[in-house]
Design a protein around this motif. Sequence first.
Motif, PDB file in Angstrom:
ATOM      1  N   SER A 140       0.760  -1.451  -0.185  1.00  0.00           N
ATOM      2  CA  SER A 140      -0.429  -0.153   0.101  1.00  0.00           C
ATOM      3  C   SER A 140       1.060   1.175   0.540  1.00  0.00           C
ATOM      4  O   SER A 140       0.044   2.656  -0.059  1.00  0.00           O
ATOM      5  CB  SER A 140      -0.594   0.054   1.259  1.00  0.00           C
ATOM      6  OG  SER A 140       0.330  -0.107   2.079  1.00  0.00           O
ATOM      7  N   CYS A 141       2.628   1.488  -0.245  1.00  0.00           N
ATOM      8  CA  CYS A 141       2.768   2.742   0.781  1.00  0.00           C
ATOM      9  C   CYS A 141       4.825   1.850  -0.110  1.00  0.00           C
ATOM     10  O   CYS A 141       5.323   2.209   0.877  1.00  0.00           O
ATOM     11  CB  CYS A 141       3.186   2.961   1.744  1.00  0.00           C
ATOM     12  SG  CYS A 141       1.675   2.978   3.043  1.00  0.00           S
ATOM     13  N   PRO A 142       3.983   1.373  -1.307  1.00  0.00           N
ATOM     14  CA  PRO A 142       5.522   1.261  -2.000  1.00  0.00           C
ATOM     15  C   PRO A 142       7.256   2.297  -2.022  1.00  0.00           C
ATOM     16  O   PRO A 142       8.126   1.716  -1.545  1.00  0.00           O
ATOM     17  CB  PRO A 142       5.601   1.326  -3.761  1.00  0.00           C
ATOM     18  CG  PRO A 142       4.375   1.887  -3.686  1.00  0.00           C
ATOM     19  CD  PRO A 142       3.191   1.931  -2.476  1.00  0.00           C
ATOM     20  N   LYS A 143       6.640   3.669  -1.635  1.00  0.00           N
ATOM     21  CA  LYS A 143       7.754   3.728  -1.363  1.00  0.00           C
ATOM     22  C   LYS A 143       8.143   4.365   0.455  1.00  0.00           C
ATOM     23  O   LYS A 143       9.437   5.453   0.420  1.00  0.00           O
ATOM     24  CB  LYS A 143       7.755   5.845  -1.976  1.00  0.00           C
ATOM     25  CG  LYS A 143       7.171   5.657  -3.466  1.00  0.00           C
ATOM     26  CD  LYS A 143       6.953   6.804  -3.840  1.00  0.00           C
ATOM     27  CE  LYS A 143       6.846   7.138  -5.594  1.00  0.00           C
ATOM     28  NZ  LYS A 143       6.503   8.174  -6.435  1.00  0.00           N
ATOM     29  N   THR A 144       7.703   3.688   0.619  1.00  0.00           N
ATOM     30  CA  THR A 144       7.474   3.900   2.006  1.00  0.00           C
ATOM     31  C   THR A 144       9.758   2.569   2.859  1.00  0.00           C
ATOM     32  O   THR A 144       8.610   2.003   2.155  1.00  0.00           O
ATOM     33  CB  THR A 144       6.483   3.633   3.052  1.00  0.00           C
ATOM     34  OG1 THR A 144       5.658   4.748   3.003  1.00  0.00           O
ATOM     35  CG2 THR A 144       6.746   3.918   3.994  1.00  0.00           C
ATOM     36  N   SER A 145      10.298   2.903   3.862  1.00  0.00           N
ATOM     37  CA  SER A 145      11.512   2.091   3.836  1.00  0.00           C
ATOM     38  C   SER A 145      10.373   1.757   5.197  1.00  0.00           C
ATOM     39  O   SER A 145      10.134   2.559   6.127  1.00  0.00           O
ATOM     40  CB  SER A 145      12.576   3.145   3.528  1.00  0.00           C
ATOM     41  OG  SER A 145      13.175   3.662   2.198  1.00  0.00           O
ATOM     42  N   ILE A 146      11.465   0.593   5.607  1.00  0.00           N
ATOM     43  CA  ILE A 146      11.263  -0.051   6.880  1.00  0.00           C
ATOM     44  C   ILE A 146      11.921  -0.800   7.451  1.00  0.00           C
ATOM     45  O   ILE A 146      12.844  -1.243   7.193  1.00  0.00           O
ATOM     46  CB  ILE A 146      10.336  -1.228   6.266  1.00  0.00           C
ATOM     47  CG1 ILE A 146       9.043  -1.027   5.879  1.00  0.00           C
ATOM     48  CG2 ILE A 146       9.476  -2.003   8.412  1.00  0.00           C
ATOM     49  CD1 ILE A 146       8.088  -2.073   5.218  1.00  0.00           C
ATOM     50  N   LEU A 147      12.413  -0.156   8.647  1.00  0.00           N
ATOM     51  CA  LEU A 147      13.456  -0.246   9.279  1.00  0.00           C
ATOM     52  C   LEU A 147      12.471  -1.033  10.413  1.00  0.00           C
ATOM     53  O   LEU A 147      11.790  -1.075  11.454  1.00  0.00           O
ATOM     54  CB  LEU A 147      13.860   0.479  10.475  1.00  0.00           C
ATOM     55  CG  LEU A 147      14.902   0.603  11.027  1.00  0.00           C
ATOM     56  CD1 LEU A 147      16.371  -0.286  10.577  1.00  0.00           C
ATOM     57  CD2 LEU A 147      15.830   1.809  11.424  1.00  0.00           C
ATOM     58  N   ILE A 148      13.362  -3.053  10.921  1.00  0.00           N
ATOM     59  CA  ILE A 148      12.748  -3.285  11.804  1.00  0.00           C
ATOM     60  C   ILE A 148      13.667  -3.016  13.143  1.00  0.00           C
ATOM     61  O   ILE A 148      14.756  -2.779  13.013  1.00  0.00           O
ATOM     62  CB  ILE A 148      13.095  -4.838  11.377  1.00  0.00           C
ATOM     63  CG1 ILE A 148      12.237  -5.269   9.854  1.00  0.00           C
ATOM     64  CG2 ILE A 148      12.644  -5.519  12.652  1.00  0.00           C
ATOM     65  CD1 ILE A 148      10.303  -5.183  10.235  1.00  0.00           C
ATOM     66  N   SER A 149      12.906  -2.749  14.115  1.00  0.00           N
ATOM     67  CA  SER A 149      13.612  -2.098  15.674  1.00  0.00           C
ATOM     68  C   SER A 149      13.467  -3.890  16.683  1.00  0.00           C
ATOM     69  O   SER A 149      11.854  -3.259  16.837  1.00  0.00           O
ATOM     70  CB  SER A 149      13.309  -0.573  15.965  1.00  0.00           C
ATOM     71  OG  SER A 149      13.736  -0.608  17.296  1.00  0.00           O
ATOM     72  N   THR A 150      14.064  -4.170  17.038  1.00  0.00           N
ATOM     73  CA  THR A 150      13.642  -5.680  17.530  1.00  0.00           C
ATOM     74  C   THR A 150      14.743  -5.953  18.999  1.00  0.00           C
ATOM     75  O   THR A 150      15.908  -5.355  19.170  1.00  0.00           O
ATOM     76  CB  THR A 150      13.325  -6.579  16.552  1.00  0.00           C
ATOM     77  OG1 THR A 150      12.571  -7.417  17.466  1.00  0.00           O
ATOM     78  CG2 THR A 150      14.182  -6.900  15.836  1.00  0.00           C
ATOM     79  N   HIS A 151      14.748  -7.251  18.587  1.00  0.00           N
ATOM     80  CA  HIS A 151      15.387  -7.975  19.897  1.00  0.00           C
ATOM     81  C   HIS A 151      16.489  -9.072  19.110  1.00  0.00           C
ATOM     82  O   HIS A 151      15.573  -9.833  17.985  1.00  0.00           O
ATOM     83  CB  HIS A 151      15.459  -8.201  21.448  1.00  0.00           C
ATOM     84  CG  HIS A 151      14.601  -6.787  22.031  1.00  0.00           C
ATOM     85  ND1 HIS A 151      15.117  -6.176  22.501  1.00  0.00           N
ATOM     86  CD2 HIS A 151      13.510  -6.848  22.250  1.00  0.00           C
ATOM     87  CE1 HIS A 151      14.357  -5.206  22.992  1.00  0.00           C
ATOM     88  NE2 HIS A 151      13.294  -5.504  23.498  1.00  0.00           N
ATOM     89  N   SER A 152      17.339  -8.944  19.494  1.00  0.00           N
ATOM     90  CA  SER A 152      18.319 -10.489  18.863  1.00  0.00           C
ATOM     91  C   SER A 152      17.978 -11.772  19.067  1.00  0.00           C
ATOM     92  O   SER A 152      17.479 -12.535  17.706  1.00  0.00           O
ATOM     93  CB  SER A 152      18.945 -10.897  19.747  1.00  0.00           C
ATOM     94  OG  SER A 152      20.282  -9.757  20.098  1.00  0.00           O
TER      95      SER A 152
END
Length: 288
Positions: free
Chosen positions: A121-133
């Motif tokens: 739905s938002c092909p120009k939006t970049s995604i950064l995953i923020s999580t734990h190991s």
Amino acid sequence: MSDGDDIPKKQLEVSGAGTGGRKRTAIGADDGGAGKGPKEFPGSPENPSFDFIPRVVICEPHVLIRAGMKRMIPFCQVIGEASDGNEALALIRALQPELVITEIHVDGIYGDELCTLIRESCPKTSILISTHSYHATKFFHQVMRSGASGVYLKSSGRSELVKAVTDVLNGQNYCDESIARLVNQHPSPVISMPEPLTEREIEVLIRLDLRNRDIAEELGIQLNKVEKCISSILKKLGTETRTAAALKAVGLGFTLLPLMSSRNSVTGLTEEEELALAHADAALRDVH
């Protein structure tokens, strides 16, 4: 890396302000300058500068960590916050941000599915995953195949978050070094094996603590391929069980992917969660 894991670097483009488009907020430029793309201007490593103000949506269950992240990236405009996947997706579709920072392990819509829906739905939006190991290594290939641009460990703090955000906004893929070392392993050159393990077998070997179905989903392969790999691994290592194979793998220089961390009996938090909260608290207190 598994088939299809070579993720192309995404180039950030500026769309017009018309229907369905997004208009970036330029810094020190007229409307014509806002369309030049993500050129980075000189700035400090802790506070890089761009020719636009990146608009960000943060999806994070813990309110203190969300607040800390906002303080850690003052060069961005956080235009939306969510605590679960459904809420996040609605915000992202409505606001069309340049960047989404999201935890994998959220209620509603989970990790790779959320990435897929954002990408559709938002092909120009970049995604950064923020999580734990644990979640970073368990779901690394899945989220990258689904369109994420990087994986950041919340426990690593401000400087690493700034680097991750900067890399992703500049169209580059980012991965925390400790995660990269875990998901891209090779046998020690000083240890010889009569029949070397294949790259795919190594990917399965370091995940032997997971169920076969989970391994198949993470690596994007059929369940019977996992079963064949495990049979081959046991034969090559001269072991009869996957537990014995895992132990031998450590002796050969491999590192098994981390298990779910134990929780503090008093706080109910893992060590990484406590560290992430400490970083968030320091950011809110403006302590470097």
